[in-house]
Design an enzyme around this catalytic site. Sequence first.
Site, mmCIF file in Angstrom:
data_model
loop_
_atom_site.group_PDB
_atom_site.id
_atom_site.type_symbol
_atom_site.label_atom_id
_atom_site.label_comp_id
_atom_site.label_asym_id
_atom_site.label_seq_id
_atom_site.Cartn_x
_atom_site.Cartn_y
_atom_site.Cartn_z
ATOM 1 N N LYS A 1 9.986 2.182 -0.421
ATOM 2 C CA LYS A 1 8.934 2.236 0.592
ATOM 3 C C LYS A 1 8.629 3.688 0.916
ATOM 4 C CE LYS A 1 7.850 0.353 5.141
ATOM 5 N NZ LYS A 1 8.356 -0.402 6.291
ATOM 6 N N ARG B 1 14.530 -0.406 0.135
ATOM 7 C CA ARG B 1 14.682 -1.607 0.953
ATOM 8 C C ARG B 1 15.136 -2.772 0.090
ATOM 9 N NH1 ARG B 1 9.768 -3.353 4.801
ATOM 10 N NH2 ARG B 1 8.646 -3.801 2.873
ATOM 11 N N ASP C 1 -2.092 7.133 2.505
ATOM 12 C CA ASP C 1 -1.553 8.049 1.491
ATOM 13 C C ASP C 1 -0.366 7.453 0.747
ATOM 14 O OD1 ASP C 1 0.359 8.048 3.451
ATOM 15 O OD2 ASP C 1 0.320 10.205 3.824
ATOM 16 N N GLY C 2 0.056 6.249 1.145
ATOM 17 C CA GLY C 2 1.173 5.613 0.449
ATOM 18 C C GLY C 2 2.527 6.203 0.777
ATOM 19 N N GLY D 1 0.811 -1.216 0.000
ATOM 20 C CA GLY D 1 0.000 0.000 0.000
ATOM 21 C C GLY D 1 0.840 1.259 0.000
ATOM 22 N N ARG D 2 2.113 1.115 0.317
ATOM 23 C CA ARG D 2 2.999 2.303 0.302
ATOM 24 C C ARG D 2 4.383 1.905 -0.168
ATOM 25 N NH1 ARG D 2 4.556 2.421 6.676
ATOM 26 N NH2 ARG D 2 3.994 0.279 6.893
ATOM 27 N N ASP E 1 1.451 -11.349 7.301
ATOM 28 C CA ASP E 1 1.929 -10.565 6.149
ATOM 29 C C ASP E 1 3.292 -9.940 6.441
ATOM 30 O OD1 ASP E 1 0.153 -9.075 7.990
ATOM 31 O OD2 ASP E 1 0.762 -7.347 6.810
ATOM 32 N N ASN E 2 3.776 -10.099 7.663
ATOM 33 C CA ASN E 2 5.099 -9.574 8.006
ATOM 34 C C ASN E 2 6.123 -10.686 8.212
ATOM 35 O OD1 ASN E 2 4.269 -6.905 7.876
ATOM 36 N ND2 ASN E 2 3.608 -6.868 10.005
ATOM 37 N N ASP F 1 9.693 -5.683 8.404
ATOM 38 C CA ASP F 1 8.751 -4.750 9.020
ATOM 39 C C ASP F 1 9.247 -4.248 10.370
ATOM 40 O OD1 ASP F 1 6.640 -3.234 10.024
ATOM 41 O OD2 ASP F 1 5.222 -4.317 8.758
HETATM 42 P P1 AMP Z 1 2.131 -2.826 8.189
HETATM 43 O O1 AMP Z 1 1.417 -2.424 9.434
HETATM 44 O O2 AMP Z 1 3.313 -1.970 7.909
HETATM 45 O O3 AMP Z 1 2.449 -4.274 8.129
HETATM 46 O O4 AMP Z 1 1.114 -2.532 6.998
HETATM 47 C C1 AMP Z 1 -0.092 -3.215 6.852
HETATM 48 C C2 AMP Z 1 -0.758 -2.832 5.548
HETATM 49 O O5 AMP Z 1 -1.104 -1.451 5.530
HETATM 50 C C3 AMP Z 1 0.088 -3.069 4.316
HETATM 51 O O6 AMP Z 1 -0.752 -3.535 3.278
HETATM 52 C C4 AMP Z 1 0.642 -1.696 4.014
HETATM 53 O O7 AMP Z 1 0.984 -1.553 2.659
HETATM 54 C C5 AMP Z 1 -0.542 -0.805 4.393
HETATM 55 N N1 AMP Z 1 -0.095 0.544 4.749
HETATM 56 C C6 AMP Z 1 0.613 0.898 5.831
HETATM 57 N N2 AMP Z 1 0.856 2.232 5.824
HETATM 58 C C7 AMP Z 1 0.301 2.735 4.718
HETATM 59 C C8 AMP Z 1 0.209 4.051 4.147
HETATM 60 N N3 AMP Z 1 0.770 5.134 4.711
HETATM 61 N N4 AMP Z 1 -0.469 4.188 2.993
HETATM 62 C C9 AMP Z 1 -1.034 3.125 2.404
HETATM 63 N N5 AMP Z 1 -0.983 1.868 2.867
HETATM 64 C C10 AMP Z 1 -0.326 1.659 4.034
HETATM 65 MG MG MG Z 2 4.012 -4.938 6.930
#
Ligand code: AMP
Ligand code: MG
Length: 495
Positions: A113, A176, A125-126, A92-93, A252-253, A262
Amino acid sequence: MNAKLSVDFDNSFARLGERFYTRQLPEPVSAPGLIRINSALAIHLGFDPNWLESKTGLEFIAGNCIPAGADPLATVYAGHQFGNWNPLLGDGRAVLLGEVIAVDGLRFDIQLKGSGRTPYSRGGDGRAPLGPVLREYIVSEAMAALVVPTTRALAAVTTGENVMREGPLPGAVLARVAQSHIRFGTIQFFAASQDISALRFLAEHAIQRHYPEAAKTDNPVRAMLDGVVEHQASLIARWQLLGFIHGVMNTDNMLLSGETIDYGPCAFMDKYDPGTVFSSIDQGGRYSYRNQPHIAHWNLSVLAQALLPLLSGDRDRAISSAQAAIDAFPDLFLAAYQHGMRRKLGLTQSRADDEILIRDLLTLMQEEGTDFTLTFRRLSDLADPGHASNGGVELIFDLPVTFNPWLERWQQRLRNDPQDSETRQADMYVVNPVYIPRNHLLEEVISAAVTQQDFGPFHTLVDVLARPGKFDKNRARYAMPPRPGEVVKQTFCGT
Ligand code: AMP
Ligand code: MG
C-alpha cells in the site's frame, strides 16, 4: 548471507482473469528504509524475518524488487461511499503481489500500500505519507492483539521520497496482509456492469476461499451470504464492545472475509458518548459509534442486492432469499453484543434483566463522561478486589461515587452467577483491555517520527499494544485518557 525469501507465492486471484484487475508493477522508490518488520507475523506466513530486514527484503517491501512467483496487480471494485454510488473505484495506491500459504495452511494476500499509481488512481499519486502508514500499522496490530478479525501489518518502510499533500511529507509503504481483499464493492462492480458470469466466478472464488462449507449446500451463494452476515454481526459487536469507531464504513471498505479493513480515520473512544464521530469528512455523522450496526446492516443489504442474480433464476425467489439473509442481522448482532457485554461484566449466565443492568451502566457512563475502556477495566478490578493488585488501574482511574447504587446492583447480580470471583476477574481482564491505541498517543508517536525522524516512541507503542490486557504500572501513561489539552476531536483519511 543465507537469509532468503523462503515463501512461494500463489496467485489464485490472478487466475480469475483480467476482468478482475489490471496487471500493475509497483513503482520503484529511491531509498527504502526500515521502519519495522512484524517478526511474529512474518514467521507465521513463512517469511524469514532476517531476510525481510535485509537490503533485498526492504527492496521487496518497497516494491523495488518483485519476488519470483508473484504476479502484481491492482484490483477493480465499485462501492457506496457515504451512501453515494461510485461505479469505478479500485486499488488506486496499492498492488496485490500475490498470496502465500501460512504455516497453518491458510491463504493470505500480500499487498503493498502506497506503491504508486495504477489505472484506478484517478487524480491521486498512488503514494502514502508516513503518518497514515504508521497509524495503520499500530491500529491494525492492536486490533489483532484484541482478537478482532483484521488485516495485518507485515512490514513498513520509508521510501526516501516526499509525497506532496498540504506540504511535502515523507513517503512510506505498508505491506498489508489479509485473508483476501475481496470487498462488498468488488461484488457490486460486476453486478452493476451486469457481467453475471464474472459475478458467478467471483462468488465461487470467494466461497472456496472463505466459506468452503457453503459449497456443500443446495444454494452456496445464499450460504455464503449467511456467512458474511454472521461475520459482520460478530465483527461489529467486537468493535462496539471495544469502543472502536471505523469512521469510513463504505461498501468498498467491507471485506467478504469479515476482517476489519481501512484504518484511515478510525479511532477508539475515550469518554463514552454513542454519538461520537471522528472523521473530518463525516459531516452528517453517518458513521458515528451508535450507527455502526445500522450501517453494517445497510451495507449487507447492498451486497445481497448485488448477489440477486446468483441467488435464484426466479427474481421473486431471489429477493425473498436475500431478504431472509439480511433480516437475520439485527438478532445476530444483538446476541453477539449482549454476550460480549455480559462477559465484560463478568456474567457467565444470561438473566432477563441483564439488559437493563447494561443499559443503566451505559447511561451512567454517558452522563458522567467516563472513559469507556477504563470504566470496564475498573469494574474488572472490583470483581475481585483482593486480587486486583496484578491488573488494577486504581492509580490512574476510579469511578465517580454516582456509580455506587449501580455497583451494588451489579455486585448483587454477581452473587447469582456461579463463577468464582478469581476466575471471573481473570476472564474480565481478558475482555476489558487496559491498553488501546488512543488518538493522542497515535498523534504523539506519529509526530515524533514525521518531524524528528524518531521512531522510538512508535516502537514502544506497538510493543505496549501487543499485550493489551496486562497492566504494567511502569507503562501507566499508555493507559491514561488524554488530558484536556490532548483530546483529539477529528481524524483525517490522510490519503
Ligand atoms: P479509501 O478512502 O482509502 O477507502 O480510498 C478510496 C479510493 O481512493 C480507493 O479506490 C483508493 O485506492 C483511492 N485512493 C486513496 N488514496 C489514493 C492516492 N493517494 N492515490 C490514488 N488513489 C487513492
Ligand atoms: Mg478503502
